[in-house]
Structures are given as C-alpha cells and as structure tokens.
Design a protein around this motif. Structure first.
Motif: not given
Length: 210
Positions: A8-11, A28-31, A50-51
C-alpha cells in the motif's frame, strides 16, 4: 511491516508522486494495490495517516542510525562519520518517500506535523551534540559555532534530494564518502594562516546596511 502494508505504501508513493496527495483517493490506492478498503483501513486510519507514515519512515531510520552511532562509538570522529554516512544513504534507500515528503509535506495534519518536527529536531540536536562533544574533547575546531556548523551539515546533505539520481555518475556510497570527507576536513583542526584569519574577522557577517 506486513507485505500488504508495504505494498500500500509503495503504491501510494507512486500515485502521490504522479498526481499529488489531493489528486489521489483511497479507492485509487485500494484498486492500484489490489487490496480492499478493509485491508487499507486495517493498516491506516486515513489517507492522512498514510502520508504521515511515509514521512516518518525515513526520518525514523536516520534517527535510529544516529542513536546507534552514539552507542557504538566512543570518539566523536567515528560518530560523525557514521551519522553522515547514514544520512546520505537515506536519499537512496527512501528516495520515493523523500520525493513525496518535499512535494506533499504541507498537507500533513498538525498533530502528525508536530511528531515529524519532533524527530527532525531530535536529529538536529544530535548533530549539534556530536560537534560540541568533538570540540570539548579537542577533536574538532573550537572556533566553529556549533549551531552554524550543524545547520551547514544538515543543509549540505539535505540538498542531495535536488540532484541525486540512482542512474547518475556516482553511487550513493561514493557520494557518502565524499560528503564524509568534506565534513571531516572542515571539522578537524588544521593550521590557519593568521593574516587570513585576521582578515576574515574584519569581514562583516552577511551584509551590513549602508
């Protein structure tokens, strides 16, 4: 760190870099990371958290390395060498994180910003401390003001962000060696020409108003 959290972080790093923090949604992050909202919220309370984690990751790393250098080494010289080496390395190890940090740091929520500032201030104090320690023990030049010297080191290394490229002419290890050499050369005592020193003492600090 779990594989999903890292994914998730890398995406999100890629998405934030391309579209900006506000241009990217949790959906968008999830997808893009091929997970679910449940998977996202299991690891992060919000996109704001997350940020924060992206910012906190590399600052925590360099702070941890600085603490380790302080424990492992007794002399200020290897301490400052180890701290500079780790500080420079972070610009390669966490290049995407740092890129997002400089682009999106204004969007950190105040509570998260305060935590980041606390760690950055702690690292700054550690730089100041090792310089002062070196001066008191006779290793470093005593005429150098601790705060100016420390801020010069921080500014010099932080500027790597602007020009470092992994595909560039020099590896991060070579850059770390050069930066360590530069720092030690201006910290370690050497013969100073008295006429030059007397001249410099007469030069006004910054610019005097006319």
């Amino acid at each position: 760190m779990s594989d999903l959290k890292e994914k998730i972080i890398q995406t999100s790093l890629e998405l934030f870099d391309q579209q900006g923090f506000h241009g990217v949604t949790v959906n968008q992050i999830v997808q893009a990371s091929n997970t679910s909202k449940g998977g996202f919220y299991h690891h992060f309370q919000s996109k704001d958290e997350l940020l924060f984690v992206i910012h906190d990751t590399f600052i925590t790393y360099v702070l941890k390395e600085a603490h380790a250098a302080n424990v492992i080494h007794t002399s200020p010289i290897p301490k400052v060498q180890a701290i500079i080496q780790a500080f420079v390395q972070v610009f390669d190890l966490y290049k995407p994180h740092i890129s997002v940090f400089y682009q999106e740091s204004l969007y950190l929520k105040p509570a998260y910003e305060e935590k980041i500032k606390g760690k950055r201030d702690e690292f700054k104090r550690m730089i100041f401390h090792v310089i002062k320690e070196g001066q008191e023990e006779g290793y470093f030049r005593k005429e150098l003001p601790v705060e100016i010297t420390g801020m010069a080191i921080l500014g010099m290394v932080n500027w790597i962000y602007k020009w470092y490229k992994r595909e560039g002419s020099y590896t991060i290890n070579q850059i770390a060696e050069v930066f360590t050499d530069l720092v030690l050369h201006f910290l370690l005592p050497g013969r100073v020409d008295e006429d030059y020193l007397n001249h410099m003492l007469k030069v006004p600090f910054f610019y005097e108003s006319e």
